[in-house]
Scaffold this motif. Sequence first.
Motif, PDB file in Angstrom:
ATOM      1  N   VAL A 138       0.862  -1.119   0.052  1.00 15.60           N
ATOM      2  CA  VAL A 138      -0.174  -0.097  -0.094  1.00 15.60           C
ATOM      3  C   VAL A 138       0.838   1.311   0.052  1.00 15.60           C
ATOM      4  CG1 VAL A 138      -1.912  -1.370   1.247  1.00 15.60           C
ATOM      5  CG2 VAL A 138      -0.143   0.241   2.459  1.00 15.60           C
ATOM      6  N   TRP A 139       0.119   2.423  -0.398  1.00 14.57           N
ATOM      7  CA  TRP A 139       1.100   3.851  -0.398  1.00 14.57           C
ATOM      8  C   TRP A 139       1.174   4.291   0.890  1.00 14.57           C
ATOM      9  CZ3 TRP A 139       3.745   5.251  -4.597  1.00 14.57           C
ATOM     10  CH2 TRP A 139       3.432   4.579  -5.987  1.00 14.57           C
ATOM     11  N   GLY A 140       2.269   4.924   1.160  1.00 18.79           N
ATOM     12  CA  GLY A 140       2.219   5.808   2.435  1.00 18.79           C
ATOM     13  C   GLY A 140       1.938   7.185   2.264  1.00 18.79           C
ATOM     14  N   PRO A 141       1.781   7.813   3.198  1.00 19.04           N
ATOM     15  CA  PRO A 141       1.398   9.135   3.080  1.00 19.04           C
ATOM     16  C   PRO A 141       2.145  10.084   1.737  1.00 19.04           C
ATOM     17  CG  PRO A 141       1.949   8.686   5.462  1.00 19.04           C
ATOM     18  CD  PRO A 141       2.537   7.861   4.548  1.00 19.04           C
ATOM     19  N   LEU A 142       1.348  10.973   1.194  1.00 17.22           N
ATOM     20  CA  LEU A 142       1.877  11.677   0.104  1.00 17.22           C
ATOM     21  C   LEU A 142       2.419  10.828  -1.116  1.00 17.22           C
ATOM     22  CD1 LEU A 142       3.081  14.664   2.318  1.00 17.22           C
ATOM     23  CD2 LEU A 142       0.694  14.369   1.220  1.00 17.22           C
ATOM     24  N   ASN A 143       2.338   9.394  -1.130  1.00 21.75           N
ATOM     25  CA  ASN A 143       3.278   8.569  -1.986  1.00 21.75           C
ATOM     26  C   ASN A 143       4.385   8.564  -2.034  1.00 21.75           C
ATOM     27  OD1 ASN A 143       0.259   8.457  -3.018  1.00 21.75           O
ATOM     28  ND2 ASN A 143       0.689   9.821  -4.775  1.00 21.75           N
ATOM     29  N   ARG A 144       5.045   9.033  -0.704  1.00 23.80           N
ATOM     30  CA  ARG A 144       6.349   9.003  -0.675  1.00 23.80           C
ATOM     31  C   ARG A 144       6.995   7.567  -0.339  1.00 23.80           C
ATOM     32  NH1 ARG A 144       6.879  14.844   2.487  1.00 23.80           N
ATOM     33  NH2 ARG A 144       6.447  15.957   0.793  1.00 23.80           N
ATOM     34  N   THR A 145       6.064   6.709   0.169  1.00 20.93           N
ATOM     35  CA  THR A 145       6.667   5.492   0.774  1.00 20.93           C
ATOM     36  C   THR A 145       5.714   4.315   0.191  1.00 20.93           C
ATOM     37  OG1 THR A 145       5.630   5.759   2.831  1.00 20.93           O
ATOM     38  CG2 THR A 145       7.980   6.407   2.659  1.00 20.93           C
ATOM     39  N   ILE A 146       5.970   3.260   0.315  1.00 23.28           N
ATOM     40  CA  ILE A 146       5.286   1.989  -0.189  1.00 23.28           C
ATOM     41  C   ILE A 146       5.394   1.127   0.967  1.00 23.28           C
ATOM     42  CG2 ILE A 146       4.953   0.000  -1.419  1.00 23.28           C
ATOM     43  CD1 ILE A 146       5.772   1.509  -3.861  1.00 23.28           C
ATOM     44  N   ILE A 147       4.456   0.447   1.773  1.00 22.70           N
ATOM     45  CA  ILE A 147       4.432  -0.365   2.838  1.00 22.70           C
ATOM     46  C   ILE A 147       4.062  -1.842   2.477  1.00 22.70           C
ATOM     47  CG2 ILE A 147       3.721  -1.021   5.106  1.00 22.70           C
ATOM     48  CD1 ILE A 147       2.671   2.019   5.248  1.00 22.70           C
ATOM     49  N   ARG A 156       7.771  -3.986   5.759  1.00 22.77           N
ATOM     50  CA  ARG A 156       8.832  -3.046   5.414  1.00 22.77           C
ATOM     51  C   ARG A 156       8.074  -1.734   4.831  1.00 22.77           C
ATOM     52  NH1 ARG A 156      10.463  -8.258   3.998  1.00 22.77           N
ATOM     53  NH2 ARG A 156      12.357  -8.795   4.881  1.00 22.77           N
ATOM     54  N   ILE A 157       8.904  -0.549   5.037  1.00 19.52           N
ATOM     55  CA  ILE A 157       8.628   0.744   4.484  1.00 19.52           C
ATOM     56  C   ILE A 157       9.799   0.954   3.483  1.00 19.52           C
ATOM     57  CG2 ILE A 157       8.417   3.266   4.879  1.00 19.52           C
ATOM     58  CD1 ILE A 157       7.184   2.431   7.638  1.00 19.52           C
ATOM     59  N   TRP A 158       9.232   1.370   2.421  1.00 21.47           N
ATOM     60  CA  TRP A 158      10.264   1.652   1.035  1.00 21.47           C
ATOM     61  C   TRP A 158       9.999   3.008   0.556  1.00 21.47           C
ATOM     62  CZ3 TRP A 158      13.169  -2.509  -0.196  1.00 21.47           C
ATOM     63  CH2 TRP A 158      12.714  -3.787   0.270  1.00 21.47           C
ATOM     64  N   ASP A 159      11.103   3.724   0.133  1.00 21.76           N
ATOM     65  CA  ASP A 159      11.329   5.104  -0.385  1.00 21.76           C
ATOM     66  C   ASP A 159      10.782   4.962  -1.896  1.00 21.76           C
ATOM     67  OD1 ASP A 159      12.640   7.254  -2.084  1.00 21.76           O
ATOM     68  OD2 ASP A 159      13.117   7.987  -0.152  1.00 21.76           O
ATOM     69  N   THR A 160       9.886   5.747  -2.331  1.00 24.03           N
ATOM     70  CA  THR A 160       9.346   5.495  -3.781  1.00 24.03           C
ATOM     71  C   THR A 160      10.302   6.128  -4.676  1.00 24.03           C
ATOM     72  OG1 THR A 160       7.961   7.174  -3.486  1.00 24.03           O
ATOM     73  CG2 THR A 160       6.862   5.224  -2.952  1.00 24.03           C
ATOM     74  N   GLU A 161      11.232   6.643  -4.386  1.00 20.20           N
ATOM     75  CA  GLU A 161      11.916   7.606  -5.287  1.00 20.20           C
ATOM     76  C   GLU A 161      13.167   6.585  -5.766  1.00 20.20           C
ATOM     77  OE1 GLU A 161      11.924  10.210  -7.192  1.00 20.20           O
ATOM     78  OE2 GLU A 161      10.016  10.662  -6.340  1.00 20.20           O
ATOM     79  N   THR A 162      13.825   5.926  -4.527  1.00 20.71           N
ATOM     80  CA  THR A 162      14.996   5.381  -4.688  1.00 20.71           C
ATOM     81  C   THR A 162      14.905   3.755  -4.693  1.00 20.71           C
ATOM     82  OG1 THR A 162      15.287   5.299  -2.399  1.00 20.71           O
ATOM     83  CG2 THR A 162      16.209   7.191  -3.596  1.00 20.71           C
ATOM     84  N   GLY A 163      13.630   3.248  -4.082  1.00 19.84           N
ATOM     85  CA  GLY A 163      13.651   1.900  -3.922  1.00 19.84           C
ATOM     86  C   GLY A 163      14.288   1.398  -2.569  1.00 19.84           C
ATOM     87  N   GLN A 164      14.709   2.257  -1.841  1.00 24.79           N
ATOM     88  CA  GLN A 164      15.577   1.828  -0.608  1.00 24.79           C
ATOM     89  C   GLN A 164      14.661   1.513   0.512  1.00 24.79           C
ATOM     90  OE1 GLN A 164      17.992   4.798   0.981  1.00 24.79           O
ATOM     91  NE2 GLN A 164      18.706   3.636   2.912  1.00 24.79           N
ATOM     92  N   CYS A 165      14.992   0.282   1.273  1.00 21.41           N
ATOM     93  CA  CYS A 165      14.042  -0.078   2.666  1.00 21.41           C
ATOM     94  C   CYS A 165      14.579   0.975   3.811  1.00 21.41           C
ATOM     95  CB  CYS A 165      14.508  -1.465   2.881  1.00 21.41           C
ATOM     96  SG  CYS A 165      13.430  -1.916   4.379  1.00 21.41           S
ATOM     97  N   LEU A 202      -1.627  -2.942  15.599  1.00 13.45           N
ATOM     98  CA  LEU A 202      -1.846  -1.509  14.892  1.00 13.45           C
ATOM     99  C   LEU A 202      -0.565  -0.871  14.871  1.00 13.45           C
ATOM    100  CD1 LEU A 202      -4.195   0.381  14.109  1.00 13.45           C
ATOM    101  CD2 LEU A 202      -4.179   1.256  16.458  1.00 13.45           C
ATOM    102  N   TRP A 203       0.030  -0.029  13.942  1.00 14.30           N
ATOM    103  CA  TRP A 203       1.234   0.500  13.835  1.00 14.30           C
ATOM    104  C   TRP A 203       0.999   1.965  13.318  1.00 14.30           C
ATOM    105  CZ3 TRP A 203       5.303  -3.084  14.458  1.00 14.30           C
ATOM    106  CH2 TRP A 203       4.776  -4.505  14.139  1.00 14.30           C
ATOM    107  N   ASP A 204       2.061   2.733  13.862  1.00 10.91           N
ATOM    108  CA  ASP A 204       2.280   3.895  13.416  1.00 10.91           C
ATOM    109  C   ASP A 204       2.977   3.957  11.920  1.00 10.91           C
ATOM    110  OD1 ASP A 204       4.152   6.560  12.876  1.00 10.91           O
ATOM    111  OD2 ASP A 204       2.725   7.106  14.628  1.00 10.91           O
ATOM    112  N   THR A 205       2.214   4.663  10.964  1.00 12.23           N
ATOM    113  CA  THR A 205       2.623   4.613   9.428  1.00 12.23           C
ATOM    114  C   THR A 205       4.058   5.223   9.474  1.00 12.23           C
ATOM    115  OG1 THR A 205       0.317   4.936   9.063  1.00 12.23           O
ATOM    116  CG2 THR A 205       1.995   5.425   7.297  1.00 12.23           C
TER     117      THR A 205
END
Length: 282
Positions: A138-147, A156-165, A202-205
């Motif tokens: 799923v997308w994180g806030p403002l499309n900046r991350t993917i969970i 795992r939370i990923w950076d949508t620009e670099t693909g870094q975990c 339940l997790w903090d995004t």
Amino acid sequence: MRPILMKGHERPLTFLRYNRDGDLLFSCAKDHTPNVWFADNGDRLGTYSGHNGAVWSCDTAKLWDVQTGRELFTFRFDAPARSVEFAIGDGLAVITTDNFMENVPTAQVKRIAEDPDDQSEESLLVITGIKGRINRAVWGPLNRTIITAGEDATIRIWDTETGQCLKESDKEQGHQKTITSLSKSADWSHFLTGSLDKSAKLWDTRTLTLIKTYVTERPVNAVDISPLLDHILQEEIGGVKGHFGPINALAFNPDGRSFSSGGEDGYVRLHHFDSDYFNIKI
């Protein structure tokens, strides 16, 4: 709370999703054909024919015209597509593929063109390095991350620009078995996961901090968060029975006044909350 029974699938349900207005409900199953229903009375509006295998998610790896049921585009992969979600603005979609034959599991970002004639299969980002099937992305806030979450029991939370975990869930606090489902809150501040380890968490995004663990007596197949009531319940307030066999899918209507469930029995059940639900004291 008397449910409305909707029979349109011949095999077990896999996924449910409402449109943003909450007047349509889309259902997916292992019978190849997604259905669309009126969310108020449960009448079936139509079907989408075109898949040749089980359909695991709605937003799917095929693009459809909702009104006409016409197939607009097919994203082709070398492995089964498991999970799909549109980003804010519907200009991007994240699609996960399974580990199959020689192919490793991936989460791939696709750009969604306004004109179907301009649509491309090219991936803007391909995330790899996860062991085991990715059941949800799923997308994180403002499309900046993917969970992502899945068979390896790790979020795992990923950076949508670099693909870094960027972050991984703590192995001791996190789930101990396969994560089956993931649902985020309306404001994206937190999300809920369900697992075969008989718990929901339940997790903090933003920080991936564990907020609360809900322990159950059976494996958790599906979870969802109410978009209406602003609370985190400490105790169970009720239960809904009716399906024969496991429940595989859950979805709240965006107005928070009803929800739907999909089961192994092939039925979709539409539940409208009684007025007492909205007066719960917590």
